[in-house]
Design an enzyme around this catalytic site. Sequence first.
Site, PDB file in Angstrom:
ATOM      1  N   HIS A  36     152.076  96.714  40.290  1.00  0.00           N
ATOM      2  CA  HIS A  36     151.252  97.929  39.551  1.00  0.00           C
ATOM      3  C   HIS A  36     151.490  98.904  40.882  1.00  0.00           C
ATOM      4  CE1 HIS A  36     148.405 100.434  37.675  1.00  0.00           C
ATOM      5  NE2 HIS A  36     147.739 100.805  38.732  1.00  0.00           N
ATOM      6  N   ASP A  93     152.540 104.926  33.127  1.00  0.00           N
ATOM      7  CA  ASP A  93     153.001 103.837  32.313  1.00  0.00           C
ATOM      8  C   ASP A  93     153.554 104.421  30.675  1.00  0.00           C
ATOM      9  OD1 ASP A  93     152.251 101.992  33.809  1.00  0.00           O
ATOM     10  OD2 ASP A  93     150.128 101.496  32.802  1.00  0.00           O
ATOM     11  N   HIS A 102     152.150  99.078  29.627  1.00  0.00           N
ATOM     12  CA  HIS A 102     151.059  98.881  30.303  1.00  0.00           C
ATOM     13  C   HIS A 102     150.444  97.597  30.055  1.00  0.00           C
ATOM     14  CE1 HIS A 102     146.893  99.673  31.827  1.00  0.00           C
ATOM     15  NE2 HIS A 102     146.337  99.428  30.836  1.00  0.00           N
ATOM     16  N   HIS A 153     147.471 105.267  39.628  1.00  0.00           N
ATOM     17  CA  HIS A 153     148.822 104.315  40.210  1.00  0.00           C
ATOM     18  C   HIS A 153     149.109 104.733  41.610  1.00  0.00           C
ATOM     19  CE1 HIS A 153     149.738 103.423  35.975  1.00  0.00           C
ATOM     20  NE2 HIS A 153     150.774 102.553  36.455  1.00  0.00           N
ATOM     21  N   GLU A 203     147.961  95.357  30.001  1.00  0.00           N
ATOM     22  CA  GLU A 203     146.729  95.064  29.585  1.00  0.00           C
ATOM     23  C   GLU A 203     146.761  95.334  27.860  1.00  0.00           C
ATOM     24  OE1 GLU A 203     146.972  96.454  32.311  1.00  0.00           O
ATOM     25  OE2 GLU A 203     145.675  95.980  33.565  1.00  0.00           O
ATOM     26  N   GLU A 213     157.764 100.254  39.594  1.00  0.00           N
ATOM     27  CA  GLU A 213     157.331 101.369  38.872  1.00  0.00           C
ATOM     28  C   GLU A 213     157.883 102.434  39.696  1.00  0.00           C
ATOM     29  OE1 GLU A 213     153.465  99.927  36.161  1.00  0.00           O
ATOM     30  OE2 GLU A 213     153.096 100.907  38.087  1.00  0.00           O
ATOM     31  N   GLU A 243     146.073 105.960  33.799  1.00  0.00           N
ATOM     32  CA  GLU A 243     145.603 104.922  34.846  1.00  0.00           C
ATOM     33  C   GLU A 243     145.946 105.347  36.190  1.00  0.00           C
ATOM     34  OE1 GLU A 243     147.624 101.103  34.330  1.00  0.00           O
ATOM     35  OE2 GLU A 243     145.943  99.863  35.128  1.00  0.00           O
TER      36      GLU A 243
END
Lengths: 256, 256, 256, 256, 256, 256
Positions: F168, F36, F111, F27, F113, F173, F25
């Site tokens: 995010h 992630d 992650h 980032h 989701e 992170e 994904e």
Amino acid sequence: MDAFAYREALASGEAMVLIPVGSLEQHGPHLPLGTDTLLSTHFAAAAARRLGALVAQPISYGYKSQQKSGGGNHLPGTTSLDGTSLIGMARNLAKSFLNQGVRHVVFVNGHFENYQFLYEGIDLALEELGIKPGAEQSVLLLSYWDFVSQDTLNLVYPDGFPGWEIEHGGVLETSLMLHLEPARVAMDRRVDGPAAVLPRFDRLPVVPERTPATGCLSSAAGSSAAKGELLYEQVVADLSLDLARELDREPARVPA
Amino acid sequence: MDAFAYREALASGEAMVLIPVGSLEQHGPHLPLGTDTLLSTHFAAAAARRLGALVAQPISYGYKSQQKSGGGNHLPGTTSLDGTSLIGMARNLAKSFLNQGVRHVVFVNGHFENYQFLYEGIDLALEELGIKPGAEQSVLLLSYWDFVSQDTLNLVYPDGFPGWEIEHGGVLETSLMLHLEPARVAMDRRVDGPAAVLPRFDRLPVVPERTPATGCLSSAAGSSAAKGELLYEQVVADLSLDLARELDREPARVPA
Amino acid sequence: MDAFAYREALASGEAMVLIPVGSLEQHGPHLPLGTDTLLSTHFAAAAARRLGALVAQPISYGYKSQQKSGGGNHLPGTTSLDGTSLIGMARNLAKSFLNQGVRHVVFVNGHFENYQFLYEGIDLALEELGIKPGAEQSVLLLSYWDFVSQDTLNLVYPDGFPGWEIEHGGVLETSLMLHLEPARVAMDRRVDGPAAVLPRFDRLPVVPERTPATGCLSSAAGSSAAKGELLYEQVVADLSLDLARELDREPARVPA
Amino acid sequence: MDAFAYREALASGEAMVLIPVGSLEQHGPHLPLGTDTLLSTHFAAAAARRLGALVAQPISYGYKSQQKSGGGNHLPGTTSLDGTSLIGMARNLAKSFLNQGVRHVVFVNGHFENYQFLYEGIDLALEELGIKPGAEQSVLLLSYWDFVSQDTLNLVYPDGFPGWEIEHGGVLETSLMLHLEPARVAMDRRVDGPAAVLPRFDRLPVVPERTPATGCLSSAAGSSAAKGELLYEQVVADLSLDLARELDREPARVPA
Amino acid sequence: MDAFAYREALASGEAMVLIPVGSLEQHGPHLPLGTDTLLSTHFAAAAARRLGALVAQPISYGYKSQQKSGGGNHLPGTTSLDGTSLIGMARNLAKSFLNQGVRHVVFVNGHFENYQFLYEGIDLALEELGIKPGAEQSVLLLSYWDFVSQDTLNLVYPDGFPGWEIEHGGVLETSLMLHLEPARVAMDRRVDGPAAVLPRFDRLPVVPERTPATGCLSSAAGSSAAKGELLYEQVVADLSLDLARELDREPARVPA
Amino acid sequence: MDAFAYREALASGEAMVLIPVGSLEQHGPHLPLGTDTLLSTHFAAAAARRLGALVAQPISYGYKSQQKSGGGNHLPGTTSLDGTSLIGMARNLAKSFLNQGVRHVVFVNGHFENYQFLYEGIDLALEELGIKPGAEQSVLLLSYWDFVSQDTLNLVYPDGFPGWEIEHGGVLETSLMLHLEPARVAMDRRVDGPAAVLPRFDRLPVVPERTPATGCLSSAAGSSAAKGELLYEQVVADLSLDLARELDREPARVPA
């Protein structure tokens, strides 16, 4: 039929393919397990001859036999598909034939329990292909017994028609088999008995003793090849005529 | 009903749950979209009162409306599930109630097209749970119109019954709604017309002009609350009696 | 609502349909099993009145109750769908309403565990329909509690808000039910107890003793209809305003 | 075969059922679309005669034709199932026959692309039935060409064997058909040409011009009924012997 | 790689992504469980360097190990996906990369059993996206061992190549690992033994004793880093050249 | 790890396997696509060292990025699985490890989701295996950020924590990556900007301009390796302690 002959048939843009759909299901001691497939194949073949259409390989395994219409899926000899698999079969075949350019696909059903799953498969295929009302291509779905006329019923069942639901291994199927597949009928093995009296609901798990020991829901007594011929000729004539009118096809003057 | 009252009902080991199943489907200008759900809920509730059973939340979306029995899924107002989703609903609910200890689950169907998908969901649930013939627990499936007697039909349709397939928005449903949900029927909006004449096959994509503009397959002319009461009382009585006999339950002497 | 009135609503091209989504889930001894469905239906109906939108039949069975947010799916009274079935429901309903010409579909969720499965169903529907960024049509998904403001929380929980995760059968749901469905709340059956202390992970199979015997994750002590009214009015106001702004709709001056 | 004869066969506890699996796939201008089904049915029937086993209805639609082994699924005349449907077919048939008490089920494959999907269907069926190593019942899966010996290959292809991957409509299939189904082979329609030279990868969408115009991947020149007889007799002998040894069955001294 | 660098790579319209596909599968006492993933990743990375392509995260779980090619799925250490999940992985990844604008996606397979399920996933993705013959975008699928030349085989197996089917934990995989991942090979733990002699059919449930105790189907005796280097260099060269020719790319003059 | 070492680990009956779950994904410009997966793998590995557990191959593709938590699935670089595929992954891995005799399986999620789909996969696996409350074996599911303490948050976000939903590519992170994978962070490419202000509902199709051009939902300004170390050490300590207590394991005195 080879692929090149098939492509010539497609080239007109008017090709029509009939797909017989049956089952592998116990039909008592006197009829073969493949009765539904044999009968739907005969009807499809006869209509195809009259309409200049093609007949595809049959779908020879059907949805689970239900106790109220076929004795039940627990009986040895009955080998069935679940709903998802039959939906998948119908969806794949409809999509595949339409993608090849077939104009009309007709599923000719010979096993009561199949109908709704075939319908769903066809509907999903058309949705995926984006075929909407007004399109050139179409798919039809029918069960051959819906074309038996009241006059025919009166002749075949002089004492009154017991109802479609218990016509499993009874006079209609047996007579048709005597006419069309006499070598596969063992009338000497036929066991007589009263018609099944089944409730107005389905119960699962089934109560096995509700199905007669023969596996037939009504008696085959009174079956004959002559009745079978009558049924067959009338259904083929009506079914072909309906398809011809619906799909603007000239029915050929071929004797069934 | 709260969870603790529900658990008391379960404690006997004899709990029975009826699940109404309907649809969100156009029913002409005079009946609400939820007609099938309303009617199946009324029948389930009445039978439950007589049998000391519970009524679950209805399944209020049904399988796609078919042109031959409901006018077709292309009509605005008709909001449907595909086969897989309805199979999943029935499978999950049957499994969940049986796992909680409910002894008998009864699906009371009010939308023709649902039947086979409910059957498949139930069958899969029993297979997953390992419930086989002879088990204590069972699931029943029925459509309420299969309990209408010939006598009742004769009274409701003095000119002859036109057949179940075109009873969509017609005398039966309208009369039942006039009796059970009069505030939701707009008889002044009713549009009359001849019954639909539909072919003996399903065609997809549908030919929209085959469905009357009203969306009803037969006329509601001649509907009345009195006929609805007659239908309702007779069906509730027969349905309750059949379930009581089948499941060894004492029907309560509660007026419907 | 009948199909013809519905079609008039569609004719503007601006129709908006709100679909409440709930569950059938134990909510302790004082709240009914259908609490989540009742509450989401009330919020959807109030927003619809303000926005001139329609309310569809609720999805009344939800995803499996999880121990950390609803006590767990092992508790009798909790009757749930698996993920695939709920994805299928959302996908079918979104597709069906959008295909009929509805401009905006809004899922109003009342059961925590549903959210991601509804999201997936909506996403699949849009992919199948080819609806991409910039399109006229849209689908929105929300949970009503995300619209509770900090001010409201301060008033409803004067001793501090215990967190959304354990708000199951607690002050928020009980107060809302006391305001909106007082006849369905049995405050005399309420059992008090400390809030559940649940780990920071999910464990399967569940450890049943982690769920309080009441099935509620926090105490309903301190609930009142007045708090329910406050919650309801504030959420309806904010939710309606957000939807009106997002979808360019004039909120009607209808009191909630 | 009727259901009562079938049940007698089951009664020994030693029943063995062979299921032929084929395809409906273009095989050039000289072979019929159903070649794979016809050949697998012949091999299954011959082995069944020797082993005292039963032969079930064939699976007559197979997985999508791949360009590297069958010319590609884009060619008219090729009508295929997706992976999920074929997995479903195999799973349902394996489960159904094992549930009826069949001891050994053998899938006899005649279409290269089917193999892994049949395997998966069988594996899922056994998992659902809880059949584990050491069980009485088993399912076998084989492709008939894996039983062609090196000696036979040397005789059939005196100039060297071109490889199984391009044996589609070539010498092996044509010779077998000339021996077993001569009336369905049109050697006069055969078109000769060089063998296809296909890359070491699959590319999708296919590059259609990589498939020879005939649809055959290698030439059928040099085919003969005598070679077909040689192939057939050797494969039937080896296949029967292997099955007999594996399943502790006495091979009958029936000439194939 | 970050998203912005990735987008620059996409901007040319010529981006190519290689996806390694492996398994988590026992490979005897001397090779790690992730052998297939490691090898396919090395081949993909080397080809990508030569072709200016990108390498995606590997699919590190594969289809069930089959006894005839990997020893069987019953062996601890083998952790597998069913067919549907692997089809779903391939379908999702192919769709996602093509939707982002990647021109060519190449699946580089290192686990025999995966192939057909990857193929099906790719085919479904292209059908959903409407990508047909003649399109700009394409997906390729290959297994690295199909690029081993006969000359290389002769050098690696001076006593004759035993066949691909039993190359599991044998000379080829061990030599490649000795060259590419020497720290992960424990040659001192290697157990020697004769090659497995497996039947020409698959049997389920498996007969565990058919798999050698080592879990390897052929002996790793004779493996060496030098053979691994030979295999690796030849395959990388051929594979890169084939892809370059097929996809009109200039192979970079980068040593592998 | 080879299969024989793995089997020794299984032999105690106390084996525990941690499965990291991430995503591919975007980032932002300063973090890699695999952030992630990298972070969940670090947390799983550290906890495994302390608990004497094994770490499996990560699930390196996750569920579709949602705009409110990850910027949206429309952004190039984000390559995702649909719900069904991720459910299938989790179901297969849980089943496979439990079948091999692993006592506790722990999914360590990185992650947002993914969570509900992993939960569903685990639940289905346990249902299929018949593992019920009280069983020896269990599966745990957690997201690493649920173990960040309030004290840590206060230190990492001295100006107040903006909320998990917009973390995010932000300080958390980025700091973790600076500590754990400094070579993969390009702080010089970081683009600053205000935090995203996202609505309280999900809208599909997304409104792309709601996601900041960076793809990050909050600013990474203020990130540091020191903060990363603080976060990492505190989470590893708490997570390990919780798992040790829950599963009756002695945490080893190994520094993280």
